[in-house]
Design a protein around this motif. Structure first.
Motif, PDB file in Angstrom:
ATOM      1  N   ILE A  55       0.852  -1.202   0.000  1.00 20.87           N
ATOM      2  CA  ILE A  55       0.000   0.000   0.000  1.00 20.87           C
ATOM      3  C   ILE A  55       0.885   1.249   0.000  1.00 20.87           C
ATOM      4  CG2 ILE A  55      -1.663   1.332   1.375  1.00 20.87           C
ATOM      5  CD1 ILE A  55      -2.774  -1.401   2.346  1.00 20.87           C
ATOM      6  N   TYR A  56       1.921   1.225   0.839  1.00 20.64           N
ATOM      7  CA  TYR A  56       2.860   2.355   0.902  1.00 20.64           C
ATOM      8  C   TYR A  56       3.521   2.588  -0.459  1.00 20.64           C
ATOM      9  CZ  TYR A  56       7.690   3.960   1.387  1.00 20.64           C
ATOM     10  OH  TYR A  56       8.906   4.557   1.197  1.00 20.64           O
ATOM     11  N   LEU A  57       3.968   1.494  -1.112  1.00 23.07           N
ATOM     12  CA  LEU A  57       4.620   1.619  -2.418  1.00 23.07           C
ATOM     13  C   LEU A  57       3.650   2.145  -3.464  1.00 23.07           C
ATOM     14  CD1 LEU A  57       6.865  -1.546  -2.865  1.00 23.07           C
ATOM     15  CD2 LEU A  57       7.559   0.791  -2.381  1.00 23.07           C
ATOM     16  N   ASP A  58       2.419   1.653  -3.389  1.00 23.61           N
ATOM     17  CA  ASP A  58       1.375   2.059  -4.328  1.00 23.61           C
ATOM     18  C   ASP A  58       1.143   3.570  -4.247  1.00 23.61           C
ATOM     19  OD1 ASP A  58      -1.331   2.617  -5.311  1.00 23.61           O
ATOM     20  OD2 ASP A  58      -1.487   0.442  -5.569  1.00 23.61           O
ATOM     21  N   ARG A  59       1.039   4.075  -3.010  1.00 23.39           N
ATOM     22  CA  ARG A  59       0.772   5.505  -2.838  1.00 23.39           C
ATOM     23  C   ARG A  59       1.948   6.343  -3.302  1.00 23.39           C
ATOM     24  NH1 ARG A  59      -1.644   6.031   3.133  1.00 23.39           N
ATOM     25  NH2 ARG A  59      -2.190   8.119   2.474  1.00 23.39           N
ATOM     26  N   LYS A  60       3.144   5.836  -3.012  1.00 22.73           N
ATOM     27  CA  LYS A  60       4.351   6.554  -3.420  1.00 22.73           C
ATOM     28  C   LYS A  60       4.427   6.650  -4.951  1.00 22.73           C
ATOM     29  CE  LYS A  60       9.289   6.430  -2.641  1.00 22.73           C
ATOM     30  NZ  LYS A  60      10.152   6.671  -1.517  1.00 22.73           N
ATOM     31  N   LEU A  61       4.089   5.546  -5.603  1.00 23.74           N
ATOM     32  CA  LEU A  61       4.155   5.488  -7.066  1.00 23.74           C
ATOM     33  C   LEU A  61       3.080   6.388  -7.678  1.00 23.74           C
ATOM     34  CD1 LEU A  61       5.851   4.063  -9.132  1.00 23.74           C
ATOM     35  CD2 LEU A  61       4.254   2.176  -9.138  1.00 23.74           C
ATOM     36  N   ASN A  66       1.727  11.293 -10.709  1.00 18.36           N
ATOM     37  CA  ASN A  66       1.056  12.590 -10.826  1.00 18.36           C
ATOM     38  C   ASN A  66       2.055  13.715 -11.062  1.00 18.36           C
ATOM     39  OD1 ASN A  66      -1.381  11.398 -10.499  1.00 18.36           O
ATOM     40  ND2 ASN A  66      -1.526  11.791  -8.290  1.00 18.36           N
ATOM     41  N   GLN A  67       3.188  13.654 -10.349  1.00 10.71           N
ATOM     42  CA  GLN A  67       4.202  14.697 -10.521  1.00 10.71           C
ATOM     43  C   GLN A  67       4.793  14.676 -11.920  1.00 10.71           C
ATOM     44  OE1 GLN A  67       6.401  13.651  -7.044  1.00 10.71           O
ATOM     45  NE2 GLN A  67       6.189  15.696  -6.154  1.00 10.71           N
ATOM     46  N   ILE A  68       5.021  13.473 -12.446  1.00 15.51           N
ATOM     47  CA  ILE A  68       5.587  13.360 -13.790  1.00 15.51           C
ATOM     48  C   ILE A  68       4.588  13.883 -14.822  1.00 15.51           C
ATOM     49  CG2 ILE A  68       6.304  11.685 -15.544  1.00 15.51           C
ATOM     50  CD1 ILE A  68       7.539  10.038 -13.272  1.00 15.51           C
ATOM     51  N   LYS A  69       3.293  13.582 -14.580  1.00 19.15           N
ATOM     52  CA  LYS A  69       2.247  14.037 -15.495  1.00 19.15           C
ATOM     53  C   LYS A  69       2.192  15.558 -15.551  1.00 19.15           C
ATOM     54  CE  LYS A  69      -1.087  10.908 -15.158  1.00 19.15           C
ATOM     55  NZ  LYS A  69      -2.314  10.449 -14.460  1.00 19.15           N
ATOM     56  N   GLU A  70       2.351  16.193 -14.372  1.00 19.22           N
ATOM     57  CA  GLU A  70       2.269  17.647 -14.313  1.00 19.22           C
ATOM     58  C   GLU A  70       3.380  18.326 -15.095  1.00 19.22           C
ATOM     59  OE1 GLU A  70       2.020  18.980 -10.241  1.00 19.22           O
ATOM     60  OE2 GLU A  70       0.249  17.707  -9.941  1.00 19.22           O
ATOM     61  N   GLU A  71       4.545  17.690 -15.125  1.00 15.45           N
ATOM     62  CA  GLU A  71       5.716  18.352 -15.720  1.00 15.45           C
ATOM     63  C   GLU A  71       5.638  18.507 -17.223  1.00 15.45           C
ATOM     64  OE1 GLU A  71       9.649  17.220 -14.621  1.00 15.45           O
ATOM     65  OE2 GLU A  71       9.093  17.184 -12.496  1.00 15.45           O
TER      66      GLU A  71
ATOM     67  N   LYS B 348      15.441  10.380 -11.019  1.00 14.10           N
ATOM     68  CA  LYS B 348      15.649  10.823 -12.396  1.00 14.10           C
ATOM     69  C   LYS B 348      14.726  11.995 -12.739  1.00 14.10           C
ATOM     70  CE  LYS B 348      15.269   8.733 -16.876  1.00 14.10           C
ATOM     71  NZ  LYS B 348      14.699   7.529 -17.483  1.00 14.10           N
ATOM     72  N   TRP B 349      13.475  11.932 -12.275  1.00 11.37           N
ATOM     73  CA  TRP B 349      12.494  12.933 -12.680  1.00 11.37           C
ATOM     74  C   TRP B 349      12.472  14.156 -11.793  1.00 11.37           C
ATOM     75  CZ3 TRP B 349       9.450  13.426 -16.905  1.00 11.37           C
ATOM     76  CH2 TRP B 349       9.450  12.335 -17.787  1.00 11.37           C
ATOM     77  N   LEU B 350      12.707  13.968 -10.504  1.00 15.08           N
ATOM     78  CA  LEU B 350      12.461  15.069  -9.580  1.00 15.08           C
ATOM     79  C   LEU B 350      13.726  15.796  -9.147  1.00 15.08           C
ATOM     80  CD1 LEU B 350       9.708  13.397  -7.430  1.00 15.08           C
ATOM     81  CD2 LEU B 350       9.467  14.790  -9.471  1.00 15.08           C
ATOM     82  N   ASP B 351      14.881  15.171  -9.302  1.00 17.09           N
ATOM     83  CA  ASP B 351      16.094  15.823  -8.820  1.00 17.09           C
ATOM     84  C   ASP B 351      16.956  16.328  -9.967  1.00 17.09           C
ATOM     85  OD1 ASP B 351      15.155  15.248  -6.390  1.00 17.09           O
ATOM     86  OD2 ASP B 351      16.400  13.480  -6.056  1.00 17.09           O
TER      87      ASP B 351
END
Lengths: 71, 352
Positions: A55-61, A66-71, B348-351
């Motif tokens: 669950i922790y890994l899932d949320r982190k991913l 989302n961050q990659i999508k925003e960029e 790779k993406w954030l730093d």
């Protein structure tokens, strides 16, 4: 780092639920059938621990996606 | 895909085998109860015996033999055995008037032997008291028993231990977690050294991932150990040497993550935590391998004994225990590799 702490808390919480159940339930039940239920409790504890980590890994991913999508 | 992931498939297959063989193999027949538990010398006594996984009726009373044993020299054979059912027996003894002991009482083990189940022992089954002490008079009465041609149980079984019973199967779930944790920490040590030699940030990411997987295994090891201990030693935490040392070891590794959180600069964070990780591993070896063996401990393998000897791990158990160790270790490396891939993506993406 916050995620790290969240996962730790999650795992400890699940672990305490498992042991609280073992404590709350009649000790005779866990020790019936030649203590077979002790094995069940141990296997369930491992399963819960691994699922909590998933669950922790899932949320982190998800956050990363989302961050990659925003960029 | 198979070429890259064969070890993950192997790990899962070994765990499937561990679960099936570890949970389904029966226990060797044993004795769980003998009553009454306290007897008096010189009397003819009738003991009610309750078996576990036993098949007394199948053996028939003519093949059934029973003894009360104080030590290798002093063994008393039963006068009669009456079979009541597969799990119930009555055993009759004519206790001699004197015990072969200089004390006013002694504890005796009950031993049963018949071809259907093999030999079974209940240590300290009965407690016998005597009025007057005279070991010389006990004489030949206590020499009536001889263990000859003891039978073997047909088929494969796990050992029957009175305080463990079925929970002996936790050997395939609790113990391998610790072995896997040590392997994960060993590989994290190797990557720490690699980082310090080459300064490759990738090695640092591997160290964190392996340590994280190792911590999960360590925490699960403590939780499963506490559950097992509650139903074997009577308390979740008995302040046993090995329990305390593993707690210290996990705190040392937890401090690794705290240390990483204290730095803003990635390079300093990676370098200092790599150095700390080497010290953490160096501390783990004496904590888990040396100190518990020097003192008394509830854990097997303590107090100078080599671990995994005798009836705690027989050859049938080894057939499951070693595959279980490899399986849980491979699963741990799989978890660590997923953590690593997520961290590498993040890096790779954030730093940039």
């Amino acid at each position: 780092m916050i995620c790290n702490r969240v996962s730790l808390v999650l795992i400890l919480a699940l672990a305490s639920i498992v042991s609280a159940r073992a404590q709350g339930a009649d000790a005779d039940f866990l020790e019936s059938m030649g203590k077979m239920y002790v094995v069940l409790a141990v296997v369930l504890a491992i399963l819960f621990g691994i699922v909590a980590f998933l669950i922790y890994l899932d949320r982190k991913l998800t956050k990363l996606e989302n961050q990659i999508k925003e960029e | 895909m198979i070429r890259q992931s064969w070890w993950k498939i192997l790990g899962v297959l070994l765990l499937v085998y561990t679960f099936i063989a570890g949970l389904m193999m029966p226990l060797k027949p044993g004795i769980i109860q003998v009553s009454p538990g306290s007897l008096h010398a010189g009397e003819a006594v009738e003991l009610v015996v309750r078996g576990y996984n036993s098949s007394y009726a199948k053996a028939g009373k003519e093949n059934m033999r029973a003894w009360l044993k104080m030590d290798d020299e002093n063994i008393l054979a039963a006068s009669k055995v009456q079979v009541l059912g597969n799990r119930d027996l009555k055993v009759f003894f004519n206790l001699p008037a004197y015990l072969p002991s200089k004390d006013s009482s002694g504890s005796f083990s009950l031993i049963l032997d018949h071809p259907a189940d093999g030999a079974a022992v209940l240590p300290n089954a009965v407690f016998i008291t005597q009025d007057s002490i005279d070991p010389a008079k006990a004489g030949s009465a206590w020499k009536s028993g001889r263990f000859e041609n003891l039978s073997e149980h047909p088929g494969k079984t796990f050992p029957f231990r009175n305080i463990l019973k079925e929970s002996i199967r936790n050997q395939y779930f609790h113990v391998p977690l610790w072995f896997a944790m040590m392997f994960l920490f060993l590989f994290s040590l190797i990557h720490s050294i690699k980082y310090l030699r080459k300064g490759d940030p990738d090695a640092d990411l591997r160290v964190v991932s392996l340590n994280q997987a190792g911590m999960i295994y360590g925490l699960l090891g403590v939780v499963t150990g506490a559950l097992w201990a509650k139903h074997t030693w009577g308390a979740y935490w008995s302040w046993d040497t090995k329990q305390n040392m593993t707690a210290i070891c996990l705190l040392i590794y937890a401090a690794y993550f705290v240390l990483r959180g204290a730095f803003q600069d990635d390079e300093r964070k990676a370098r200092l935590s790599a150095i700390y990780n080497i010290f953490a591993f160096a501390a783990m070896i004496p904590l888990l391998f040396v100190i518990p063996r020097m003192t008394d401990s509830l854990h097997p393998g303590a107090g100078g004994n080599p671990a995994f000897g005798g009836d705690d791990l027989d050859n049938t158990m080894r057939m499951v225990f070693y595959p279980a160790g490899v399986g849980w270790t491979l699963l741990g490396f799989w978890v660590a590799s997923i953590v690593y891939r997520i961290r590498a993506l993040e890096f790779k993406w954030l730093d940039r």
